[in-house]
Each structure stands twice: as C-alpha cells, then as structure tokens.
Write a protein that holds these residues in place. Structure first.
Motif, mmCIF file in Angstrom:
data_model
loop_
_atom_site.group_PDB
_atom_site.id
_atom_site.type_symbol
_atom_site.label_atom_id
_atom_site.label_comp_id
_atom_site.label_asym_id
_atom_site.label_seq_id
_atom_site.Cartn_x
_atom_site.Cartn_y
_atom_site.Cartn_z
ATOM 1 N N HIS A 24 35.075 63.535 37.074
ATOM 2 C CA HIS A 24 36.123 63.828 38.039
ATOM 3 C C HIS A 24 36.217 62.706 39.075
ATOM 4 C CE1 HIS A 24 38.174 65.638 41.443
ATOM 5 N NE2 HIS A 24 38.721 66.471 40.581
ATOM 6 N N ALA A 25 35.071 62.245 39.557
ATOM 7 C CA ALA A 25 35.055 61.176 40.563
ATOM 8 C C ALA A 25 35.620 59.868 40.017
ATOM 9 C CB ALA A 25 33.631 60.957 41.079
ATOM 10 N N LEU A 26 35.474 59.642 38.719
ATOM 11 C CA LEU A 26 35.956 58.406 38.104
ATOM 12 C C LEU A 26 37.389 58.511 37.581
ATOM 13 C CD1 LEU A 26 32.736 57.420 36.140
ATOM 14 C CD2 LEU A 26 33.633 56.317 38.200
ATOM 15 N N ALA A 27 37.912 59.724 37.522
ATOM 16 C CA ALA A 27 39.258 59.932 36.960
ATOM 17 C C ALA A 27 40.292 59.112 37.718
ATOM 18 C CB ALA A 27 39.620 61.409 37.010
ATOM 19 N N GLY A 28 41.095 58.401 36.969
ATOM 20 C CA GLY A 28 42.168 57.616 37.551
ATOM 21 C C GLY A 28 41.760 56.255 38.079
ATOM 22 N N ARG A 29 40.462 55.993 38.106
ATOM 23 C CA ARG A 29 40.004 54.677 38.584
ATOM 24 C C ARG A 29 40.273 53.624 37.517
ATOM 25 N NH1 ARG A 29 37.213 54.001 43.078
ATOM 26 N NH2 ARG A 29 36.616 51.964 42.328
ATOM 27 N N THR A 30 40.631 52.438 37.970
ATOM 28 C CA THR A 30 40.855 51.330 37.045
ATOM 29 C C THR A 30 39.930 50.163 37.337
ATOM 30 O OG1 THR A 30 42.601 50.465 38.472
ATOM 31 C CG2 THR A 30 43.270 51.939 36.666
ATOM 32 N N SER A 31 39.133 50.284 38.386
ATOM 33 C CA SER A 31 38.238 49.185 38.748
ATOM 34 C C SER A 31 36.786 49.648 38.742
ATOM 35 C CB SER A 31 38.601 48.640 40.133
ATOM 36 O OG SER A 31 38.489 49.666 41.099
ATOM 37 N N SER A 32 35.898 48.680 38.757
ATOM 38 C CA SER A 32 34.460 48.951 38.755
ATOM 39 C C SER A 32 34.050 49.662 40.036
ATOM 40 C CB SER A 32 33.677 47.637 38.655
ATOM 41 O OG SER A 32 34.001 46.967 37.478
ATOM 42 N N LEU A 33 32.939 50.383 39.921
ATOM 43 C CA LEU A 33 32.405 51.105 41.064
ATOM 44 C C LEU A 33 30.890 50.943 41.064
ATOM 45 C CD1 LEU A 33 33.156 53.106 43.378
ATOM 46 C CD2 LEU A 33 32.749 54.949 41.744
ATOM 47 N N ALA A 34 30.350 50.559 42.196
ATOM 48 C CA ALA A 34 28.900 50.427 42.318
ATOM 49 C C ALA A 34 28.258 51.807 42.252
ATOM 50 C CB ALA A 34 28.540 49.740 43.630
ATOM 51 N N LEU A 35 27.079 51.863 41.680
ATOM 52 C CA LEU A 35 26.352 53.120 41.549
ATOM 53 C C LEU A 35 26.179 53.811 42.900
ATOM 54 C CD1 LEU A 35 24.673 55.195 39.986
ATOM 55 C CD2 LEU A 35 22.744 53.623 40.162
ATOM 56 N N ALA A 36 25.822 53.065 43.928
ATOM 57 C CA ALA A 36 25.629 53.645 45.260
ATOM 58 C C ALA A 36 26.925 54.260 45.781
ATOM 59 C CB ALA A 36 25.114 52.585 46.229
ATOM 60 N N ASP A 37 28.055 53.608 45.517
ATOM 61 C CA ASP A 37 29.349 54.132 45.957
ATOM 62 C C ASP A 37 29.718 55.402 45.191
ATOM 63 O OD1 ASP A 37 29.585 52.063 47.781
ATOM 64 O OD2 ASP A 37 30.739 50.802 46.396
ATOM 65 N N LEU A 38 29.400 55.434 43.904
ATOM 66 C CA LEU A 38 29.654 56.634 43.109
ATOM 67 C C LEU A 38 28.826 57.800 43.646
ATOM 68 C CD1 LEU A 38 30.836 58.213 40.738
ATOM 69 C CD2 LEU A 38 29.072 57.185 39.282
ATOM 70 N N ALA A 39 27.562 57.560 43.920
ATOM 71 C CA ALA A 39 26.694 58.616 44.464
ATOM 72 C C ALA A 39 27.228 59.107 45.802
ATOM 73 C CB ALA A 39 25.267 58.095 44.614
ATOM 74 N N ALA A 40 27.645 58.199 46.664
ATOM 75 C CA ALA A 40 28.191 58.583 47.970
ATOM 76 C C ALA A 40 29.468 59.401 47.807
ATOM 77 C CB ALA A 40 28.451 57.342 48.818
ATOM 78 N N THR A 41 30.305 59.028 46.850
ATOM 79 C CA THR A 41 31.543 59.764 46.581
ATOM 80 C C THR A 41 31.231 61.190 46.151
ATOM 81 O OG1 THR A 41 32.752 57.765 45.980
ATOM 82 C CG2 THR A 41 33.614 59.842 45.130
ATOM 83 N N LEU A 42 30.242 61.346 45.287
ATOM 84 C CA LEU A 42 29.872 62.682 44.810
ATOM 85 C C LEU A 42 29.361 63.551 45.953
ATOM 86 C CD1 LEU A 42 28.259 61.661 41.437
ATOM 87 C CD2 LEU A 42 30.386 62.928 41.733
ATOM 88 N N VAL A 43 28.605 62.961 46.876
ATOM 89 C CA VAL A 43 28.104 63.712 48.028
ATOM 90 C C VAL A 43 29.261 64.070 48.959
ATOM 91 C CG1 VAL A 43 26.704 63.553 50.123
ATOM 92 C CG2 VAL A 43 25.772 62.782 47.945
ATOM 93 N N GLU A 44 30.134 63.101 49.242
ATOM 94 C CA GLU A 44 31.267 63.338 50.145
ATOM 95 C C GLU A 44 32.203 64.414 49.613
ATOM 96 O OE1 GLU A 44 33.230 59.604 50.756
ATOM 97 O OE2 GLU A 44 31.428 58.689 51.594
ATOM 98 N N ASP A 45 32.414 64.437 48.324
ATOM 99 C CA ASP A 45 33.321 65.403 47.714
ATOM 100 C C ASP A 45 32.665 66.763 47.484
ATOM 101 O OD1 ASP A 45 35.222 63.447 47.655
ATOM 102 O OD2 ASP A 45 35.098 63.086 45.499
#
Length: 99
Positions: A24-45
């Motif tokens: 879900h967090a990656l849906a619609g993304r077209t660019s790379s994402l750092a692991l730390a940013d992905l983890a932060a996104t999951l916590v924020e959401d």
C-alpha cells in the motif's frame, strides 16, 4: 516481471499484514525509496504497529524478511546492499485477481 503471480504466490504474499501495508505504501510510486523512508512512512500512516524503537525495528524486519520475499516474486526490486526499494510498475496488477 512475470505476467502475474500464481494463486499460491498471491496468498503467501498477501497473508502478511506487513507486506500488505508495504504494498500500500509503495502503490503508485514510480521512484526509488530508501528503506528508512519506507519504514517512516509505515509508522506515519499507522499501517504498522510501532513503539519507541519503531522505525529501526520495522526497517530491520522489512530488510530481513518482507522485502526479500517481495523481491523474489518481482513485486519490487530491492537492493539490500544500498537499502533501496524500487517499485515495479506492473506489480499492482499482479495481486489484482488470483488465477
């Protein structure tokens, strides 16, 4: 990317709430994402239970368990050395409907 996942692969992938949240967090993304940013996104959401050490714990779990499994079935491209996730554009369709 294959033309889709088998029913068994879909069920295995989607059986994990953590992998569903990651997709879900990656849906619609077209660019790379750092692991730390992905983890932060999951916590924020609020898509992944967190505690005081949440981002680090989530990043470790993603790195060692979930991202390699998702990479193995071509849902994402995960560079474990660089800790970077690249979404695969066709991946959203891979889990749409079981075959």
């Amino acid at each position: 990317m294959t033309n889709g996942l088998s029913r068994t692969e879909q069920y295995s992938l989607l059986s994990s709430p953590e992998r569903r949240a990651t997709m879900h967090a990656l849906a619609g993304r077209t660019s790379s994402l750092a692991l730390a940013d992905l983890a932060a996104t999951l916590v924020e959401d609020d898509r992944w239970p967190s505690d005081d050490d949440g981002d680090r714990r989530i990043a470790a779990t993603l790195h060692h368990i979930h991202l390699p499994k998702m990479d193995a079935v071509d849902i994402i491209d995960y560079d474990a050395d660089a800790n970077v996730v690249d979404p695969v554009p066709e991946a959203a369709r891979a889990t749409d409907s079981p075959r």
